[in-house]
Write a protein that holds these residues in place. Structure first.
Motif, PDB file in Angstrom:
ATOM      1  N   LYS A  67       0.828  -1.197   0.000  1.00  0.00           N
ATOM      2  CA  LYS A  67       0.000   0.000   0.000  1.00  0.00           C
ATOM      3  C   LYS A  67       0.867   1.255   0.000  1.00  0.00           C
ATOM      4  N   ARG A  68       0.281   2.321  -0.481  1.00  0.00           N
ATOM      5  CA  ARG A  68       0.928   3.622  -0.417  1.00  0.00           C
ATOM      6  C   ARG A  68       0.927   4.129   1.024  1.00  0.00           C
ATOM      7  N   ASP A  69       1.675   5.215   1.253  1.00  0.00           N
ATOM      8  CA  ASP A  69       1.721   5.796   2.594  1.00  0.00           C
ATOM      9  C   ASP A  69       0.348   6.267   3.063  1.00  0.00           C
ATOM     10  N   ASN A  70      -0.519   6.623   2.099  1.00  0.00           N
ATOM     11  CA  ASN A  70      -1.861   7.087   2.461  1.00  0.00           C
ATOM     12  C   ASN A  70      -2.866   5.942   2.602  1.00  0.00           C
ATOM     13  N   GLY A  71      -2.383   4.699   2.506  1.00  0.00           N
ATOM     14  CA  GLY A  71      -3.242   3.539   2.698  1.00  0.00           C
ATOM     15  C   GLY A  71      -3.890   3.005   1.448  1.00  0.00           C
ATOM     16  N   ILE A  72      -3.768   3.703   0.323  1.00  0.00           N
ATOM     17  CA  ILE A  72      -4.354   3.232  -0.938  1.00  0.00           C
ATOM     18  C   ILE A  72      -3.491   2.101  -1.501  1.00  0.00           C
ATOM     19  N   PRO A  73      -4.107   0.969  -1.849  1.00  0.00           N
ATOM     20  CA  PRO A  73      -3.325  -0.162  -2.372  1.00  0.00           C
ATOM     21  C   PRO A  73      -2.677   0.179  -3.717  1.00  0.00           C
ATOM     22  N   PHE A  74      -1.504  -0.346  -3.925  1.00  0.00           N
ATOM     23  CA  PHE A  74      -0.839  -0.233  -5.222  1.00  0.00           C
ATOM     24  C   PHE A  74      -1.468  -1.211  -6.207  1.00  0.00           C
ATOM     25  N   SER A  75      -1.391  -0.856  -7.469  1.00  0.00           N
ATOM     26  CA  SER A  75      -1.549  -1.840  -8.540  1.00  0.00           C
ATOM     27  C   SER A  75      -0.139  -2.141  -9.039  1.00  0.00           C
ATOM     28  N   SER A  76      -0.014  -3.062  -9.978  1.00  0.00           N
ATOM     29  CA  SER A  76       1.321  -3.347 -10.509  1.00  0.00           C
ATOM     30  C   SER A  76       1.902  -2.119 -11.210  1.00  0.00           C
ATOM     31  N   CYS A  77       1.030  -1.297 -11.764  1.00  0.00           N
ATOM     32  CA  CYS A  77       1.477  -0.046 -12.395  1.00  0.00           C
ATOM     33  C   CYS A  77       2.146   0.862 -11.367  1.00  0.00           C
ATOM     34  N   GLY A  78       1.474   1.084 -10.236  1.00  0.00           N
ATOM     35  CA  GLY A  78       2.035   1.941  -9.198  1.00  0.00           C
ATOM     36  C   GLY A  78       3.325   1.390  -8.631  1.00  0.00           C
ATOM     37  N   LEU A  79       3.408   0.071  -8.506  1.00  0.00           N
ATOM     38  CA  LEU A  79       4.625  -0.544  -7.977  1.00  0.00           C
ATOM     39  C   LEU A  79       5.809  -0.329  -8.922  1.00  0.00           C
ATOM     40  N   ILE A  80       5.585  -0.598 -10.211  1.00  0.00           N
ATOM     41  CA  ILE A  80       6.663  -0.399 -11.188  1.00  0.00           C
ATOM     42  C   ILE A  80       7.043   1.070 -11.271  1.00  0.00           C
ATOM     43  N   TRP A  81       6.039   1.965 -11.235  1.00  0.00           N
ATOM     44  CA  TRP A  81       6.335   3.394 -11.303  1.00  0.00           C
ATOM     45  C   TRP A  81       7.154   3.841 -10.088  1.00  0.00           C
ATOM     46  N   SER A  82       6.810   3.323  -8.917  1.00  0.00           N
ATOM     47  CA  SER A  82       7.529   3.735  -7.713  1.00  0.00           C
ATOM     48  C   SER A  82       9.002   3.349  -7.775  1.00  0.00           C
ATOM     49  N   HIS A  83       9.303   2.246  -8.460  1.00  0.00           N
ATOM     50  CA  HIS A  83      10.689   1.792  -8.547  1.00  0.00           C
ATOM     51  C   HIS A  83      11.409   2.300  -9.794  1.00  0.00           C
ATOM     52  N   TYR A  84      10.670   2.446 -10.890  1.00  0.00           N
ATOM     53  CA  TYR A  84      11.313   2.754 -12.172  1.00  0.00           C
ATOM     54  C   TYR A  84      10.831   4.053 -12.821  1.00  0.00           C
ATOM     55  N   GLY A  85       9.902   4.760 -12.176  1.00  0.00           N
ATOM     56  CA  GLY A  85       9.367   5.984 -12.778  1.00  0.00           C
ATOM     57  C   GLY A  85      10.436   7.025 -13.044  1.00  0.00           C
ATOM     58  N   ARG A  86      11.338   7.208 -12.099  1.00  0.00           N
ATOM     59  CA  ARG A  86      12.398   8.211 -12.281  1.00  0.00           C
ATOM     60  C   ARG A  86      13.338   7.810 -13.414  1.00  0.00           C
ATOM     61  N   ASP A  87      13.590   6.505 -13.551  1.00  0.00           N
ATOM     62  CA  ASP A  87      14.420   6.025 -14.661  1.00  0.00           C
ATOM     63  C   ASP A  87      13.724   6.261 -16.001  1.00  0.00           C
ATOM     64  N   PHE A  88      12.398   6.077 -16.022  1.00  0.00           N
ATOM     65  CA  PHE A  88      11.624   6.334 -17.241  1.00  0.00           C
ATOM     66  C   PHE A  88      11.743   7.809 -17.631  1.00  0.00           C
ATOM     67  N   ILE A  89      11.593   8.688 -16.657  1.00  0.00           N
ATOM     68  CA  ILE A  89      11.687  10.131 -16.910  1.00  0.00           C
ATOM     69  C   ILE A  89      13.073  10.491 -17.421  1.00  0.00           C
ATOM     70  N   ALA A  90      14.098   9.958 -16.770  1.00  0.00           N
ATOM     71  CA  ALA A  90      15.472  10.246 -17.185  1.00  0.00           C
ATOM     72  C   ALA A  90      15.737   9.754 -18.604  1.00  0.00           C
ATOM     73  N   LYS A  91      15.140   8.615 -18.965  1.00  0.00           N
ATOM     74  CA  LYS A  91      15.315   8.075 -20.314  1.00  0.00           C
ATOM     75  C   LYS A  91      14.668   8.988 -21.347  1.00  0.00           C
ATOM     76  N   VAL A  92      13.454   9.455 -21.060  1.00  0.00           N
ATOM     77  CA  VAL A  92      12.747  10.334 -21.992  1.00  0.00           C
ATOM     78  C   VAL A  92      13.503  11.646 -22.172  1.00  0.00           C
ATOM     79  N   LEU A  93      14.089  12.149 -21.087  1.00  0.00           N
ATOM     80  CA  LEU A  93      14.734  13.465 -21.100  1.00  0.00           C
ATOM     81  C   LEU A  93      16.257  13.354 -21.121  1.00  0.00           C
ATOM     82  N   GLU A  94      16.779  12.265 -21.662  1.00  0.00           N
ATOM     83  CA  GLU A  94      18.218  12.028 -21.596  1.00  0.00           C
ATOM     84  C   GLU A  94      19.033  13.080 -22.348  1.00  0.00           C
TER      85      GLU A  94
END
Length: 305
Positions: A67-94
């Motif tokens: 779950k998120r800090d606010n108690g809302i459950p993650f989906s697999s999308c949220g889980l992947i984004w939490s771990h790899y979202g910054r890498d995705f952004i860096a790749k787009v803006l490389e």
């Protein structure tokens, strides 16, 4: 790298999660199956496996799922984004000169405004909007075919890439406008003049600024935008006179807008334009004065009743 997820109908969370990894890593191969023997050959499992153990397992269906800090459950999308979202952004803006702080701001903006919604829908906390990206991904299903999944994944990769670029522009515009706002307030002014077209929605707070003037993309018009009361409002603090709204050029003069090079006023009263900066400034002063006089007249009328 083999990435495993479930077969059958695809859902927004598994499609988006796979599209994020596909953007970051080279040679991603998607394996859609529930067969343990096929899935065990995968480096990463998404939405299957019954475990959340990064960096290999990203499922959320198990009891006491993440779950998120606010108690809302993650989906697999949220889980992947939490771990790899910054890498995705860096790749787009490389190819951009962007700081870790800016990447973090973009990460949280996208998480708050999009990824969180996907998590809520997947966990049945909200009903999906019929016009949302979520519903479009679901509409792309074709009896669980891999081609339909790949098309949905390609769409989402493009969508997220475009979203990152938009957020990057907003971050740049915000820094630029805040610098202009600071200088304007030092001079006792409640407006700023930009040398380029900007998206004023990036201003989360007004900082004492009521108007933004900027050139249109074709440089033929000096745009005048009246900012709303606050970030969550669409009502301008100083709207254009109702008699001017929806009018252009000579019609504006006839309606009392005494600005010779005025070009237009939007019918909703939140923006207008003139040929020159001087014209835009004159429109701004008239707009503010008209509003202040109307407010004063109304208050005086109430005082006598």
């Amino acid at each position: 790298m083999k990435v495993g997820t479930h077969n059958g109908l695809h859902h927004p969370d598994d499609v988006i999660a796979c599209s994020i990894l596909n953007k970051i890593f080279d040679g991603v191969e998607i394996i859609r199956s529930r067969n343990p023997n096929e899935l065990k050959e995968c480096s990463v499992l998404i939405d299957v496996g019954g475990r959340y153990e990064p960096p290999t397992h990203f499922d959320h269906h198990q009891a006491n799922g993440p779950k998120r800090d606010n108690g809302i459950p993650f989906s697999s999308c949220g889980l992947i984004w939490s771990h790899y979202g910054r890498d995705f952004i860096a790749k787009v803006l490389e190819n951009k000169n962007i700081s870790a702080i800016d990447i973090d701001e973009i990460f949280h903006n996208i998480d708050d405004n999009f990824i969180l919604y996907v998590d809520k829908v997947d966990n049945q906390l909200v009903k999906p909007d019929s016009t949302s990206v979520n519903e479009y991904i679901m509409m792309m299903n074709d009896e669980g075919s891999l081609d339909a999944f790949n098309q949905a994944m390609s769409f989402m990769e493009n969508y997220l890439t475009t979203t990152v670029k938009k957020e990057y522009k907003l971050v740049k515009d915000q820094k630029y406008l805040l610098d202009l706002a600071y200088k304007s307030r030092l001079n006792g002014e409640n407006y700023i003049v930009s040398d380029r077209e900007v998206d004023t929605t990036c201003l989360k707070e007004k900082h004492g600024i009521d108007f933004v003037i900027y050139p249109s993309m074709d440089k033929q018009t000096m745009m005048l935008k009246c900012l709303p009361f606050d970030h969550d409002s669409v009502t301008p603090r100083f709207p254009f006179d109702e008699k001017w709204r929806g009018l252009r050029t000579d019609s504006l003069l006839e309606a009392g807008a005494k600005v010779g090079d005025a070009i237009f006023v939007h019918q909703k009263g939140f923006c207008g334009g003139a040929k020159t900066l001087e014209g835009a400034l004159s429109m701004m002063k008239m707009t503010k004065n008209n509003y202040m006089h109307q407010t004063y007249d109304v208050s005086q009328s109430h005082a006598y009743h």
